[in-house]
Design a protein around this motif. Structure first.
Motif, mmCIF file in Angstrom:
data_model
loop_
_atom_site.group_PDB
_atom_site.id
_atom_site.type_symbol
_atom_site.label_atom_id
_atom_site.label_comp_id
_atom_site.label_asym_id
_atom_site.label_seq_id
_atom_site.Cartn_x
_atom_site.Cartn_y
_atom_site.Cartn_z
ATOM 1 N N GLU A 69 45.318 13.113 57.713
ATOM 2 C CA GLU A 69 44.461 14.566 57.864
ATOM 3 C C GLU A 69 45.229 15.639 57.267
ATOM 4 N N ARG A 70 46.356 15.919 57.312
ATOM 5 C CA ARG A 70 46.973 16.920 56.418
ATOM 6 C C ARG A 70 46.747 16.797 54.792
ATOM 7 N N ILE A 71 46.874 15.839 54.416
ATOM 8 C CA ILE A 71 46.649 15.666 52.986
ATOM 9 C C ILE A 71 45.239 16.106 52.446
ATOM 10 N N ALA A 72 44.251 15.273 53.425
ATOM 11 C CA ALA A 72 42.781 15.711 53.097
ATOM 12 C C ALA A 72 42.491 17.138 53.103
ATOM 13 N N PHE A 73 43.129 17.595 54.225
ATOM 14 C CA PHE A 73 42.798 19.182 54.258
ATOM 15 C C PHE A 73 43.314 20.233 53.223
ATOM 16 N N ALA A 74 44.671 19.503 52.688
ATOM 17 C CA ALA A 74 45.258 20.253 51.705
ATOM 18 C C ALA A 74 44.354 20.116 50.654
ATOM 19 N N LEU A 75 43.653 18.879 50.421
ATOM 20 C CA LEU A 75 42.817 18.795 49.139
ATOM 21 C C LEU A 75 41.724 19.412 49.228
ATOM 22 N N GLU A 76 41.213 19.799 50.302
ATOM 23 C CA GLU A 76 39.955 20.451 50.722
ATOM 24 C C GLU A 76 40.292 21.716 50.099
ATOM 25 N N LYS A 77 41.322 22.466 50.160
ATOM 26 C CA LYS A 77 41.842 23.915 49.824
ATOM 27 C C LYS A 77 41.994 23.765 48.287
ATOM 28 N N VAL A 78 42.396 22.619 47.622
ATOM 29 C CA VAL A 78 42.363 22.804 46.229
ATOM 30 C C VAL A 78 40.937 22.883 45.692
ATOM 31 N N TRP A 84 36.652 29.095 42.073
ATOM 32 C CA TRP A 84 36.582 30.361 41.425
ATOM 33 C C TRP A 84 37.987 30.629 40.718
ATOM 34 N N ASP A 85 39.077 29.847 40.573
ATOM 35 C CA ASP A 85 39.997 30.150 40.008
ATOM 36 C C ASP A 85 40.305 29.349 38.808
#
Length: 472
Positions: A69-78, A84-85
């Protein structure tokens, strides 16, 4: 990972399989035929050929869920940042068309509804190596294994066993689709659902099972080829019937390459005429180079302390293969020279392929082929990922007239679903429910490359069935 809670139960199941009459050629063929009839297949190949589900202790599954769950949410941030970056878009390898499509705001709701992490079980724990966020398959495997494998006589101790449970990712999928549709602004209590993919895909049987499940829950659900969709500027439809919700299984890259950005599904998505899950914003997640962002200290500021901890423990060192220097194991090195000099320590993967296509294992590749792949990475975007040694297991199967144990590589591939968070505005986080369990004699254990699957049974060690236990 602990095996104490599962070893004795596995031994008991295998002992039952070796009893006279427990398995013969006729029963094994009937088992395979049941899979073909129900849709547990890849093309025409029955997927489950091993005669025991994977048993996992409750505490081990909980540890996987926290990390997933932590990795998936981190990937969503990416993915959100890459829209836009420019630096991040370049790092993950987004093309201009992909970035333009990802930039389309489809309205409220989760960025991605369902994803599947590919996970290796290692001697030291577990590692996530890829994320399937565009069109993850295998969600119905658990259900169909329960209807076929779990019905075999030697697995009677698992049926209605105290201290045992099985996950239900197919139900989590429907719940996530409904919740996302409502957050998006959908008003129908039972929206019509179109499952969209090319008519000739190998996973067509799985799509049929999903359509039947959705229909049983009160939805008008049907399977459509992208070419059957129409959009009149107001409604997305097929055969004159309105579509409220699209469960998109067609891969973004293939849809854009074959039909272009003016396809009816993409136009309806732009105009918010139907809810589409997963959204077309998932493309950055599906790039294998997203793992290069996770594991590169240059981008660590994107993530929470808990996410950084999960990344450090469970994501292998990963980089895009480009000329220049990087840091590996605490020392500055030239990346190309590192890959050529430490071939057996790395895997090469095309940034945009799936199904195991184009993957090169350094320890299984000739030096000449490896050099060619490393040197050619500039023309074909590629990532390098440090090797994590996958554990093997011995699993019973039926071959040449008898039961035998086969040593196989195995992956646990957790499904992660969007889960709503209470608040004044729609907000979502990730929740794991179940996992695809792949078994293969090859270290590249993709189903499309010949791997099989089995079921997942979760064992509460304090309450698991023992010899002589009474089952309700």
């Amino acid at each position: 990972m602990s095996q104490d809670a599962t070893r004795s139960l596995a031994d008991r199941l295998d002992a039952g399989l070796s009893a006279p009459g427990a398995m013969d050629a006729a029963r094994f063929e009937a088992f395979l035929e049941a899979q073909r009839r129900l849709g547990l297949v890849h093309g025409a190949r029955a997927l489950c050929r091993h005669l025991r589900p994977y048993l996992i202790a409750e505490q081990d599954l909980a540890a996987i869920a926290r990390a997933a769950e932590r990795i998936a949410f981190a990937l969503e941030k990416v993915a959100q940042r890459a829209i836009w970056d420019d630096t991040l878009a370049e790092e993950v390898g987004l093309s201009a068309d992909e970035r333009a499509l990802a930039a389309v705001a489809p309205g409220p709701g989760p960025l991605h509804t369902v994803g599947r992490l590919d996970m290796l079980v290692t001697d030291g724990g577990f590692s996530f190596i890829e994320y399937n966020a565009d069109s993850p398959a295998g969600i119905t495997d658990q259900l169909l294994v329960e209807r076929t494998l779990m019905a075999l006589p030697h697995l009677a101790p698992l049926r209605d066993g105290i201290g045992l449970r099985t996950p239900a990712p197919h139900r989590a999928l429907l719940g996530a689709l409904r919740e996302g549709y409502a957050a998006w602004g959908g008003r129908e209590a039972r929206p019509t659902i179109a499952i969209v993919d090319w008519a000739a895909v190998d996973t067509a049987a799985e799509l049929k099972v999903l359509a039947e499940l959705f229909s049983a829950e009160g939805h008008r659900a049907w399977i459509l080829d992208p070419d059957e969709l129409a959009y009149d500027g107001r409604l997305l439809s097929a055969g004159g019937e309105r579509i409220d919700l699209v469960y998109r299984r067609v891969i973004t890259q293939e849809l854009v390459e074959r039909r272009g950005l003016d396809h009816p599904l993409i136009r309806a998505y732009r105009h918010r005429a139907a809810y589409v899950a997963n959204s077309f914003r998932t493309k950055p997640l599906n790039k294998k180079a997203a793992f290069a962002v996770l594991s590169n200290p240059l981008f660590s500021g994107l993530f929470t302390p808990e996410q950084r901890e999960a990344i450090a423990e469970h994501v292998p060192w990963t980089r895009r293969v480009t000329p220049g220097r990087t840091v590996w194991r605490g020392r500055a090195v030239d990346l190309v020279e590192l890959l050529l000099g430490e071939q057996e320590s790395f895997v090469l993967k095309p940034n945009d392929e799936y199904g195991g296509r184009g993957v090169l294992l350094g320890w299984r590749t000739t030096p000449a082929a490896w050099r060619e792949a490393v040197r050619g990475a500039a023309e074909r975007p590629t990532i390098a990922q440090e090797r994590r040694r996958s554990r093997t297991a011995r699993m019973p199967t039926f071959r040449d007239g008898g039961v035998e144990e086969e040593e196989v590589y195995f992956d646990l591939c957790p499904f992660v679903f969007a889960r709503g968070v209470e608040g004044p505005l729609p907000s979502f986080t990730a929740r794991m429910e179940g996992a695809m369990v792949r078994l293969s004699t090859s270290e590249v254990s993709n189903v499309s490359a010949g791997a099989g699957v089995t079921g997942l049974v979760i064992v509460d060690g304090a309450r698991a069935p023992r010899e002589g236990a009474r089952h309700v």
